[in-house]
Design an enzyme around this catalytic site. Structure first.
Site, PDB file in Angstrom:
ATOM      1  N   GLY A  10       0.854  -1.192   0.000  1.00 41.73           N
ATOM      2  CA  GLY A  10       0.000   0.000   0.000  1.00 41.73           C
ATOM      3  C   GLY A  10       0.888   1.239   0.000  1.00 41.73           C
ATOM      4  N   GLU A 165     -17.365  10.998   1.117  1.00 44.71           N
ATOM      5  CA  GLU A 165     -16.814  10.945  -0.248  1.00 44.71           C
ATOM      6  C   GLU A 165     -17.624   9.973  -1.109  1.00 44.71           C
ATOM      7  OE1 GLU A 165     -12.447  10.398   0.192  1.00 44.71           O
ATOM      8  OE2 GLU A 165     -12.373  12.514  -0.354  1.00 44.71           O
ATOM      9  N   ASP A 298      -1.673   2.000   8.385  1.00 39.93           N
ATOM     10  CA  ASP A 298      -2.900   1.818   9.168  1.00 39.93           C
ATOM     11  C   ASP A 298      -2.769   0.823  10.319  1.00 39.93           C
ATOM     12  OD1 ASP A 298      -3.940   3.574   7.391  1.00 39.93           O
ATOM     13  OD2 ASP A 298      -5.278   2.169   6.384  1.00 39.93           O
ATOM     14  N   GLN A 316      -1.654  10.224   3.744  1.00 35.10           N
ATOM     15  CA  GLN A 316      -0.572  11.194   3.953  1.00 35.10           C
ATOM     16  C   GLN A 316       0.428  10.716   5.014  1.00 35.10           C
ATOM     17  OE1 GLN A 316      -0.278  15.599   5.881  1.00 35.10           O
ATOM     18  NE2 GLN A 316      -2.175  15.163   4.855  1.00 35.10           N
ATOM     19  N   LYS A 375      -7.373  18.693  -4.248  1.00 38.48           N
ATOM     20  CA  LYS A 375      -7.564  17.263  -3.969  1.00 38.48           C
ATOM     21  C   LYS A 375      -6.922  16.411  -5.079  1.00 38.48           C
ATOM     22  CE  LYS A 375      -9.529  13.593  -2.119  1.00 38.48           C
ATOM     23  NZ  LYS A 375      -9.255  13.093  -0.795  1.00 38.48           N
TER      24      LYS A 375
HETATM   25  P1  NAD Z   1     -14.206   7.244  10.486  1.00 37.85           P
HETATM   26  O1  NAD Z   1     -13.974   6.490  11.751  1.00 37.85           O
HETATM   27  O2  NAD Z   1     -13.489   8.497  10.275  1.00 37.85           O
HETATM   28  O3  NAD Z   1     -15.788   7.557  10.351  1.00 37.85           O
HETATM   29  C1  NAD Z   1     -16.769   6.591  10.634  1.00 37.85           C
HETATM   30  C2  NAD Z   1     -18.106   7.276  10.935  1.00 37.85           C
HETATM   31  O4  NAD Z   1     -19.049   6.251  11.201  1.00 37.85           O
HETATM   32  C3  NAD Z   1     -18.068   8.184  12.156  1.00 37.85           C
HETATM   33  O5  NAD Z   1     -18.693   9.398  11.861  1.00 37.85           O
HETATM   34  C4  NAD Z   1     -18.832   7.390  13.213  1.00 37.85           C
HETATM   35  O6  NAD Z   1     -19.526   8.213  14.143  1.00 37.85           O
HETATM   36  C5  NAD Z   1     -19.800   6.580  12.354  1.00 37.85           C
HETATM   37  N1  NAD Z   1     -20.258   5.356  13.027  1.00 37.85           N
HETATM   38  C6  NAD Z   1     -19.505   4.438  13.689  1.00 37.85           C
HETATM   39  N2  NAD Z   1     -20.295   3.462  14.182  1.00 37.85           N
HETATM   40  C7  NAD Z   1     -21.562   3.747  13.806  1.00 37.85           C
HETATM   41  C8  NAD Z   1     -22.823   3.109  13.994  1.00 37.85           C
HETATM   42  N3  NAD Z   1     -22.974   1.977  14.685  1.00 37.85           N
HETATM   43  N4  NAD Z   1     -23.910   3.694  13.469  1.00 37.85           N
HETATM   44  C9  NAD Z   1     -23.836   4.836  12.748  1.00 37.85           C
HETATM   45  N5  NAD Z   1     -22.665   5.472  12.547  1.00 37.85           N
HETATM   46  C10 NAD Z   1     -21.549   4.944  13.067  1.00 37.85           C
HETATM   47  O7  NAD Z   1     -13.936   6.164   9.323  1.00 37.85           O
HETATM   48  P2  NAD Z   1     -13.652   6.400   7.761  1.00 37.85           P
HETATM   49  O8  NAD Z   1     -14.536   7.435   7.214  1.00 37.85           O
HETATM   50  O9  NAD Z   1     -13.684   5.039   7.166  1.00 37.85           O
HETATM   51  O10 NAD Z   1     -12.171   6.916   7.708  1.00 37.85           O
HETATM   52  C11 NAD Z   1     -11.090   6.104   8.195  1.00 37.85           C
HETATM   53  C12 NAD Z   1      -9.821   6.955   8.253  1.00 37.85           C
HETATM   54  O11 NAD Z   1      -9.400   7.282   6.931  1.00 37.85           O
HETATM   55  C13 NAD Z   1     -10.023   8.267   8.993  1.00 37.85           C
HETATM   56  O12 NAD Z   1      -8.878   8.552   9.729  1.00 37.85           O
HETATM   57  C14 NAD Z   1     -10.208   9.264   7.866  1.00 37.85           C
HETATM   58  O13 NAD Z   1      -9.812  10.575   8.250  1.00 37.85           O
HETATM   59  C15 NAD Z   1      -9.332   8.668   6.780  1.00 37.85           C
HETATM   60  N6  NAD Z   1      -9.833   9.064   5.446  1.00 37.85           N
HETATM   61  C16 NAD Z   1      -9.349  10.215   4.908  1.00 37.85           C
HETATM   62  C17 NAD Z   1      -9.807  10.634   3.681  1.00 37.85           C
HETATM   63  C18 NAD Z   1      -9.276  11.928   3.073  1.00 37.85           C
HETATM   64  O14 NAD Z   1      -8.299  12.476   3.597  1.00 37.85           O
HETATM   65  N7  NAD Z   1      -9.881  12.446   2.025  1.00 37.85           N
HETATM   66  C19 NAD Z   1     -10.764   9.885   2.982  1.00 37.85           C
HETATM   67  C20 NAD Z   1     -11.245   8.709   3.570  1.00 37.85           C
HETATM   68  C21 NAD Z   1     -10.767   8.317   4.805  1.00 37.85           C
END
Ligand code: NAD
Length: 402
Positions: A10, A165, A298, A316, A375
């Protein structure tokens, strides 16, 4: 000759490979990945929604392997034995290392919610993202026959970066999905069910609302403050009252799980001291009990002294960690001391479709078209850092003008 083994191709693993391959020192590298290709995991939502092809976000690992220095094995890591310095692979092969880079990436986190693994679609790699898109198209085709409204409903579980997204990309793919179903784009119903009420806590409220309001304007229905309790075949059960525990159910034929991620299960299977697959590493990114084992991306947790919490897992930081691990291994090979890892986030930008985005660059909020431009530049840079000029030229995003 010393042997460096890298587990996972990755962002972090390929960045470490790049640094190590550039060295003139004499050592051999073995790189292991379960796929023959690298994929841009930050773009999986586009493949799931059908706004990008899988080819656009993947490239052959062999393209970046220097065969004079590195052997690539397409195999799956099952266990790491740090005492015997060996790695066990699914094929039965066993590798021995002097230095190890563990960069095995993420898996979906279901928090033990009943039915989440079985009844919701995951979006964690190319195969699962393609499966989401195939499923959406299949349900649209079914609607054309059955006229069952639930076939037109798509529920995204969780409004984190990934969920947001994905919703942006789904808005964009609505016209082509609608064509299959024989309906108007606005008849395809997009829902997002989220546990908390304050969305995107990493941004100030105004900036977070900018993204959410756009999605609402484009017809996405947000159900916030509604923790999901169960996924049944064809419906999502969520809590509506914390006091009484009362729940409601939303029927939909497409349910996509994006409530967060954990590090690879191999960390727990190999008895690392970990939480949700992430190991709290030493300041130089090594395992606290083994100075020849680097844990990056990760599967790694690095404390952010400002927030007193581990940095969030992003492409990043994974790239920076991979780079640093590679450099520290080169220092160790020369008998020098390792250096502590430092990280300053450049900010984060979330896309909502191909032409809109929002986020923070440095400390400056960015929105709309300029954010979308930034982006794409960020994506091209990540691609450059793992794949070099060749991959950027063939897979980069250059559709800056709209
Ligand atoms: P995340 O943990 O950031 O978000 C998960 C969301 O699901 C949260 O808002 C949480 O409250 C919700 N959630 C959790 N359990 C739940 C439930 N039982 N019912 C309803 N909602 C629930 O996860 P992600 O979005 O997969 O991101 C993972 C990581 O990757 C993060 O650190 C994120 O910042 C990063 N990421 C970054 C980018 C970017 O920089 N553009 C894009 C994608 C992911």
């Amino acid at each position: 000759m010393k042997e460096v083994v890298i587990l996972g191709a990755g962002y972090a693993g390929l960045r470490a490979l790049h640094v190590l391959q550039a060295s003139k020192e004499a050592f051999h590298i073995t790189l292991v990945d379960r796929h023959s290709y690298h994929y841009e995991s930050t773009s999986l939502h586009e493949v799931a929604a059908g706004t990008q092809s899988k080819e656009k976000i993947t490239y052959d690992i062999q393209d970046v392997v220097d065969s004079q220095k590195t052997t690539f094995l397409e195999d799956e890591v099952t266990k790491i034995n740090r005492d015997s310095k060996t790695v066990h692979l699914k094929s039965g092969k066993e590798l021995t290392y002097d230095y190890l880079v563990v960069s095995l990436g993420f898996q979906s986190e279901t928090f033990g919610i009943p039915g989440a693994s079985e009844n919701a679609l995951q979006m964690v790699d190319i195969d699962s993202a393609v499966k989401v898109n195939d499923h959406l198209k299949e349900k649209m085709a079914e609607y054309a026959q059955t006229k069952n409204e639930d076939d037109l409903k798509i529920v995204v579980c969780g409004a984190g970066f990934t969920g947001i997204e994905l919703l942006g990309a789904l808005v964009e793919s609505r016209p082509s999905l609608a064509k299959i179903a024989g309906v108007k784009p606005e008849e395809i119903q997009l829902y997002c069910i989220e546990a908390v009420t304050r969305l995107l806590p990493m941004f100030d409220e105004k900036l977070g609302n900018y993204g959410i309001d756009h999605l609402v304007d484009w017809g996405v229905h947000f159900l916030t403050g509604k923790p999901i309790k169960e996924i049944k075949p064809g419906s999502v059960v969520y809590q509506v009252d914390k006091e009484t525990g009362a729940t409601e159910e939303l029927a939909a034929q497409s349910i996509i799980w994006t409530t967060g991620v954990s590090g690879s299960h191999v960390m727990a299977d190999s008895d690392f001291e970990q939480r949700r697959g992430r190991v709290m590493v030493s300041s130089d990114l090594t395992d606290p009990s083994h100075s020849e084992v680097y844990i990056v991306g990760d599967v790694s947790a690095v404390m952010d002294k400002e927030s007193n919490r581990p940095y969030p897992t992003t492409a990043q930081i994974a790239l920076k960690m991979g780079d640093w691990a590679g450099k520290n291994i080169l220092r160790q090979l020369k008998g020098e001391a390792t250096q502590p890892f430092t990280f300053k986030s450049l900010g984060s930008v979330a896309s909502i479709g191909n032409t809109h985005a929002f986020g923070v660059v440095g400390k400056t909020p960015v929105k709309g078209y300029p954010a979308s431009f930034i982006k794409k530049a960020i994506m091209d840079r990540s691609l450059f850092e793992t794949g070099g000029v060749k991959e950027v030229l063939s897979k980069g995003r250059f559709d800056f003008y709209h």
